[in-house]
Design a protein around this motif. Structure first.
Motif, mmCIF file in Angstrom:
data_model
loop_
_atom_site.group_PDB
_atom_site.id
_atom_site.type_symbol
_atom_site.label_atom_id
_atom_site.label_comp_id
_atom_site.label_asym_id
_atom_site.label_seq_id
_atom_site.Cartn_x
_atom_site.Cartn_y
_atom_site.Cartn_z
ATOM 1 N N TYR A 395 38.292 57.672 54.897
ATOM 2 C CA TYR A 395 38.585 59.042 54.494
ATOM 3 C C TYR A 395 38.643 59.900 55.750
ATOM 4 O O TYR A 395 38.192 59.496 56.820
ATOM 5 N N ARG A 396 39.236 61.092 55.588
ATOM 6 C CA ARG A 396 39.238 62.035 56.710
ATOM 7 C C ARG A 396 38.866 63.420 56.216
ATOM 8 O O ARG A 396 39.151 63.786 55.070
ATOM 9 N N VAL A 397 38.213 64.168 57.069
ATOM 10 C CA VAL A 397 37.758 65.517 56.741
ATOM 11 C C VAL A 397 38.842 66.514 57.128
ATOM 12 O O VAL A 397 39.392 66.446 58.241
ATOM 13 N N LEU A 398 39.178 67.418 56.229
ATOM 14 C CA LEU A 398 40.162 68.455 56.554
ATOM 15 C C LEU A 398 39.567 69.412 57.587
ATOM 16 O O LEU A 398 38.459 69.912 57.415
ATOM 17 N N VAL A 399 40.305 69.652 58.636
ATOM 18 C CA VAL A 399 39.820 70.521 59.717
ATOM 19 C C VAL A 399 40.385 71.933 59.600
ATOM 20 O O VAL A 399 40.043 72.813 60.390
ATOM 21 N N ALA A 400 41.258 72.153 58.607
ATOM 22 C CA ALA A 400 41.805 73.489 58.377
ATOM 23 C C ALA A 400 42.180 73.597 56.899
ATOM 24 O O ALA A 400 42.336 72.583 56.211
ATOM 25 N N ASP A 401 42.314 74.829 56.419
ATOM 26 C CA ASP A 401 42.746 75.018 55.035
ATOM 27 C C ASP A 401 44.106 74.360 54.835
ATOM 28 O O ASP A 401 45.010 74.488 55.678
ATOM 29 N N THR A 402 44.268 73.658 53.700
ATOM 30 C CA THR A 402 45.490 72.886 53.463
ATOM 31 C C THR A 402 45.932 73.081 52.024
ATOM 32 O O THR A 402 45.153 72.879 51.091
ATOM 33 N N LEU A 403 47.199 73.453 51.833
ATOM 34 C CA LEU A 403 47.763 73.628 50.505
ATOM 35 C C LEU A 403 48.316 72.283 50.030
ATOM 36 O O LEU A 403 49.128 71.661 50.719
#
Length: 489
Positions: A395-403
Motif C-alpha cells: 500500500y502507499r500513503v497519500l502525500v497530498a489531497d487527491t480527488l
C-alpha cells in the motif's frame, strides 16, 4: 585393533539409542511437556547429520517455539517440493506433536537418509506451547490460534506465516484432533479414524483443489488404510446423522485456507482424540504418524508434479489477476447426498456403519464481486495497518489531497449470515459511485498482484471472510459510510 574397530562402528548406534522419545521415558506415557520436547530436540539434533534446529520465535508468554528442518537447509534443493508440517495449534490436541517428534526420531536414524529425497521438510511440533503446558485450546492470550490467521494478532500465527513467507512451501499440513463423543447419546463412538482434508475456499483455482484431492488426499487415505489404520476425509457433523455434514471451513482465518489462498496445496489432519490428555496417547500418535508418513510418501513420489502445478499458478497469479472474487460461499443443499461412514458401537466397541443423510461435499459460491483497481482507506486505524503489514500487502500513503472516483458503501443496518453452522454479522447496505477528495494520510491498496484474492475477501464489507465481522473491526460499520472505498479511477 579389531576391538577398537567394533567400538567405532557401534558408536553411532549407542549415540542414537541414548536419545529416547519423551513418551518412551514416561510410565505410563502422559504427554510431552515443552521442556521435555526442547531437551529431546536439542539432544537429537546435536548428534544428527540430517536435522537442523532453529528457535524461530516465542509464544505469547515467552516460551521458545522450535522448528526442525530435514535435511539441513544447506542441503535443500530448489527442484524439491517444500512441505511445512505444524501441530498443536490447539494446546489440548497433543497427539500431532507426539507424531512429529516420532517422525523426527525416525528421520534421525540411519535409514532416514534414504527418505524423502524429493522433499525439503519444515517441522513445527508445538505451535502453541502455552496451551500445551495448560492443556487448553487457546494460547497464553486466550486466543484460538486456528481462528487467527486473518488478523494475525498472535506471535504464534505470525511465526507460522513468517516461516511460510520465508520458504514459500508448496504444501502445508496442519495437524489436529477431533472429539469422539458427539454421538454417545446414540450409543456410538465417533471413531472416523485419521481424517484428512484439503483447501476448500471457493476462490482457490479448481485445478489446485482437484489435484489436492485426487493426487494427494485420496492416495494418502488409501495408503493409510492399507497399513491397517482407519482413515477418511475430515467430516464436521451435527448432533445426529440426519443433520448436515460437511468438510472443513472455507474460511481463510484457519491454518489451511490461509496458506491455500496463496496457491498452496494445504491440508488439515484430524486424529481422534482421547477421553483425556493421556488416554491412548501413544496409540493416537502412532496412528497420526502412519497418516503423516503416507502423506509424505505420496508427496515425495509426486514432488515434480506438485512443484509444477503450484509454481504455475503462483506465476500466473502475478500476471493474470482474477477479475471477480467470491466473497460468500456455503455448504448448501445443492450438492447434498447420502454418505455411509464407519463408526464404533459403544456397547461392544465393534465397527458398524451409519448413513449421513445430508452430506454436503462442496461449498456453493453465493456472492461474487468485481475486483476494483485498488481500495482507498480513510485515515486507517492501526489495527487495519497491522493486518496489511502482517500479510505483506502493498500500500502507499497519500502525500497530498487527491480527488478520486470511487464506489462508496452506505451502511443501512446489519445482516446475519448463517453459514457453516455459525452466525456471522456483516454490514447491510449497497455501493454508490461518487467523486471524493481523499486527504493526506489516507492509504491506497492496489489489487494488481498475487495476493488480490486475499485482499478482496479481507476488505469487502459483506465478505464472509472479511474484517467486518470481527469484534476488533466493528468500528468499520459504525458510521453511515464504510471507510474502505473501491477505486474506479
Amino acid at each position: 585393533m579389531k576391538k577398537c574397530l567394533v567400538v567405532l562402528l557401534l558408536l553411532p548406534v549407542f549415540a542414537n539409542a541414548q536419545i529416547d522419545l519423551p513418551l518412551a521415558l514416561q510410565t505410563p506415557p502422559l504427554g510431552t511437556s515443552h521442556g521435555e520436547m526442547m531437551t529431546f530436540l536439542t539432544k537429537i539434533v546435536a548428534k544428527s547429520v540430517l536435522l537442523e534446529l532453529e528457535i524461530a520465535g516465542k509464544s505469547s508468554v515467552g516460551r521458545d517455539i522450535p522448528v526442525v528442518y530435514f535435511p539441513k537447509r544447506n542441503h535443500w534443493r530448489s527442484h524439491r517440493a517444500t512441505i511445512m508440517l505444524f501441530a498443536q495449534q490447539h494446546g489440548n490436541e497433543p497427539s500431532g506433536k507426539e507424531a512429529l517428534l516420532m517422525l523426527i526420531h525416525e528421520l534421525n536414524a540411519k535409514r532416514g537418509q534414504a527418505r524423502y529425497r524429493n522433499l525439503n521438510l519444515i517441522l513445527v511440533p508445538m505451535a502453541n506451547p502455552d496451551g500445551n503446558e495448560l492443556y487448553q485450546r487457546r494460547n497464553g492470550n486466550q486466543v484460538d490460534l486456528n481462528r487467527n490467521h486473518l488478523l494475525l494478532s498472535e506471535p504464534e500465527t505470525q511465526l507460522l506465516h513468517q516461516l511460510f513467507e520465508r520458504y514459500r512451501p508448496e504444501v502445508t499440513l496442519d495437524i489436529h484432533e477431533y472429539g469422539p463423543t458427539g454421538w454417545l447419546a446414540l450409543g456410538l463412538l465417533k471413531d472416523l479414524g485419521e481424517q484428512l482434508d484439503c483447501i476448500s475456499n471457493p476462490a482457490i483455482p479448481v485445478p489446485l483443489k482437484r489435484f489436492a484431492v485426487t493426487e494427494i488426499l485420496e492416495p494418502a487415505l488409501d495408503s493409510t488404510m492399507l497399513k491397517g489404520v482407519k482413515a477418511g476425509r475430515y467430516l464436521i457433523t451435527g448432533a445426529d446423522p440426519t443433520q448436515p455434514a460437511r468438510h472443513s471451513t472455507t474460511d481463510i482465518d484457519d491454518g489451511r485456507n490461509s496458506f491455500g489462498i496463496h496457491y498452496t496445496l494445504s491440508f488439515i489432519l484430524e486424529g481422534m482424540a482421547g477421553f483425556s490428555k493421556s488416554d491412548r496417547i501413544w496409540e493416537r500418535a502412532k496412528s497420526q504418524l502412519t497418516m503423516i508418513k503416507a502423506f509424505l510418501n505420496i508427496c515425495d513420489a509426486k514432488a515434480g508434479a506438485i512443484t509444477s502445478i503450484v509454481r504455475h499458478w503462483r506465476k500466473q497469479s502475478l500476471h493474470q489477476v482474477p477479475d471477480t472474487v467470491i466473497i460468500q460461499a456455503n455448504y448448501t443443499e445443492k450438492y447434498s447426498r447420502p454418505l455411509t461412514v464407519n463408526v464404533t458401537r459403544c456397547c461392544d466397541r465393534r465397527d458398524t456403519t451409519i448413513i449421513l443423510s445430508d452430506y454436503r461435499p462442496n461449498p456453493e459460491p453465493i456472492v461474487f464481486v468485481l475486483r476494483p483497481k485498488a481500495y482507498l482507506i480513510e485515515q486507517p486505524d492501526s489495527t487495519v495497518l497491522s493486518v496489511l503489514k502482517h500479510h505483506l500487502l502493498p500500500y502507499r500513503v497519500l502525500v497530498a489531497d487527491t480527488l478520486c472516483r470511487v464506489e462508496q458503501f452506505e451502511v443501512t443496518g446489519i445482516d446475519t449470515l448463517r453459514f457453516e453452522g455459525r452466525e456471522t454479522l456483516i454490514p447491510a447496505g449497497s455501493y454508490t459511485r461518487k467523486e471524493k477528495n481523499f486527504s493526506r494520510g489516507c492509504i491506497l491498496v492496489p489489487t494488481n498482484h498475487g495476493r488480490a484474492i486475499l485482499l478482496v475477501q479481507m476488505l469487502e464489507p459483506q465478505s464472509f471472510y472479511g474484517l467486518s465481522h470481527y469484534a476488533e473491526f466493528q468500528f468499520l460499520s459504525q458510521n453511515k459510510f464504510y471507510p474502505i472505498y473501491r477505486l474506479i479511477e
